[in-house]
Write a protein that holds these residues in place. Sequence first.
Motif, short mmCIF file in Angstrom:
data_model
loop_
_atom_site.label_atom_id
_atom_site.label_comp_id
_atom_site.label_asym_id
_atom_site.label_seq_id
_atom_site.Cartn_x
_atom_site.Cartn_y
_atom_site.Cartn_z
N GLU A 16 -38.71 -8.02 9.85
CA GLU A 16 -39.10 -7.11 10.93
C GLU A 16 -38.41 -5.76 10.77
O GLU A 16 -37.23 -5.69 10.45
N PHE A 23 -38.18 -1.69 12.65
CA PHE A 23 -38.46 -0.86 13.82
C PHE A 23 -38.80 0.53 13.31
O PHE A 23 -38.01 1.15 12.58
N VAL A 56 -34.39 -5.01 11.45
CA VAL A 56 -34.03 -5.62 12.72
C VAL A 56 -33.55 -7.05 12.50
O VAL A 56 -34.21 -7.83 11.82
#
Length: 156
Positions: free
Chosen positions: A72, A74, A84
């Motif tokens: 993941e 951001f 993340v």
Amino acid sequence: MASTSGTINVYEAEDPANTLGGAAVRQRDNAASGGQYVGWIGNGSNNYLQFNNVYVPQAGTYRMVVQFANAEVFGQHSYNNNVVDRYCSISVNGGPEKGHYFFNTRGWNTYRTDIIDVYLNAGNNTIRFYNGTSGSYAPNIDKIAIAALEHHHHHH
């Protein structure tokens, strides 16, 4: 089954003996152990992966080695993305949540391991992975392994 100190029992996330709640689903990935992992854990505590029948011969604290993937990021830019860590709640035998941040593996097909100490009862245990926060997901879980803590015995 005879068990000795340090023995590792491995449990695949996609094992049919496990309980998948809500949106959690088995998915194929050749890079995953056994060719499958469980994804879409989180975004509410109803979407969970629960390992059932995690057997240990005696009660105590064990090392749980979790193999997972988390890529993941951001930010929408192709550069300078912030990776993340994914938060995951872990509940043993329906007990209180134990929170853990899983680091970023930099690829959804890149599996790494992290170690969490868990207290298990003698016999069969359940270990549930979830994330109760809306919009937040746990990492994709490939498998777990349970190993005895290293105890230093004096030899006579």
